[in-house]
Design a protein around this motif. Structure first.
Motif: not given
Lengths: 141, 139
Positions: B9-19, B38-52
């Motif tokens: 849960l704590k790791s998840g919250l951090l990834f939510l913040l990063l996304a 940010t454009l280059a980071l977008r696919p990674t950010a999607f995964h931060f939200f859905f996986v992280g």
């Protein structure tokens, strides 16, 4: 709290979709960095549908059926299970149709057929779940 | 609440913040270096939200709430759920440092890192499913 059979089957389907979706996702990331396998990135629509629809949403549906407040005063303890069954069947048939349409060239004509099934799944699930969003045993905290 | 659930849960919250940070930066900076990053980071950010965030929330809470495995080992094989935690988190971290610039031939080490990221994330999901599958049962 006993997990009902409907939740068990829905959760198992969700876990299967999660493994399938994660496998496609791993293949796609490898395809991104290894040009001979770049065609693996064509799996993006299936990866999204399997993870979000088949995995996460179906997991939520199965868990909600199990843990949301029930109806002690009704013959059907879990509310209207017909709506729940309709939602699960429509979602999974929709996912199969979507997968065929995006994964098999001969079935591309099915592309527009999956979304009405997803809509039926969502509406049926909402019809099931709305009455169960209520205080436990009718007692306000 | 079990320890591994707290970590999820704590790791998840951090990834939510990063996304969210990536999306906020994308909304504020429409052009220039930050916009390109940010454009280059977008696919990674999607995964931060859905996986992280989403997947880790599901993994952590289901490990906590699902029916017990046995009376002796109520939460089942803990090494599997910890493998899921480390697989997903290491995979996402490797993804962050390899995926956004994967076309850049100047940094060939990024290709094996991205492959490792893919393997770690897949192992994470697979270990989670192996762990939770026997706990999907009546009681």
């Amino acid at each position: 709290m006993i997990m009902p059979a409907r939740s068990q089957w829905t959760l198992r389907l969700a876990l299967i979709y999660m493994v399938g979706g994660a496998t496609l996702g791993a293949m796609m990331l490898i395809g991104k960095v290894h040009p001979p396998l770049a065609h693996w990135m064509n799996g993006l629509p299936l990866h999204i549908a399997w993870m979000v629809g088949g995995g996460f949403l179906q997991f939520v549906m199965g868990t909600a059926f199990w843990i949301l407040p029930k109806f002690a005063d009704r013959p059907s303890f879990y509310g209207n299970v017909f709506f729940f069954d309709t939602a699960v069947v429509a979602l999974n048939v929709g996912l199969i149709v979507y997968s065929l349409a995006h994964g098999v060239a001969a079935f591309t004509f099915l592309k527009s057929w999956s979304w009405p099934l997803f809509a039926i799944a969502l509406l049926a699930w909402m019809a099931h779940v709305f009455p169960r969003i209520k205080p436990f045993q009718g007692v306000e905290e | 609440m079990p320890r591994v659930t707290r970590w999820f849960l704590k790791s998840g919250l951090l990834f939510l913040l990063l996304a969210l940070a990536v999306e906020v930066a994308a909304a504020i900076f429409q052009s220039g270096t930050v916009a390109a990053i940010t454009l280059a980071l977008r696919p990674t950010a999607f995964h931060f939200f859905f996986v992280g965030w989403i997947a880790q929330l599901i993994m952590g809470v289901s490990h906590w709430f699902f029916p017990r495995y046995t009376r002796e080992k109520p939460r089942g094989n803990l090494s599997l759920i910890w493998s899921a935690f480390f697989g997903v988190n290491l995979g996402l971290f490797l993804r962050l440092i390899s995926e956004p610039v994967f076309w850049n031939a100047v940094y060939p080490w990024r290709t094996p890192l991205a492959i490792l990221a893919a393997v770690f994330q897949w192992v994470g999901f697979f270990c989670y499913v192996l762990h939770i599958w026997p706990r999907v049962k009546g009681k």
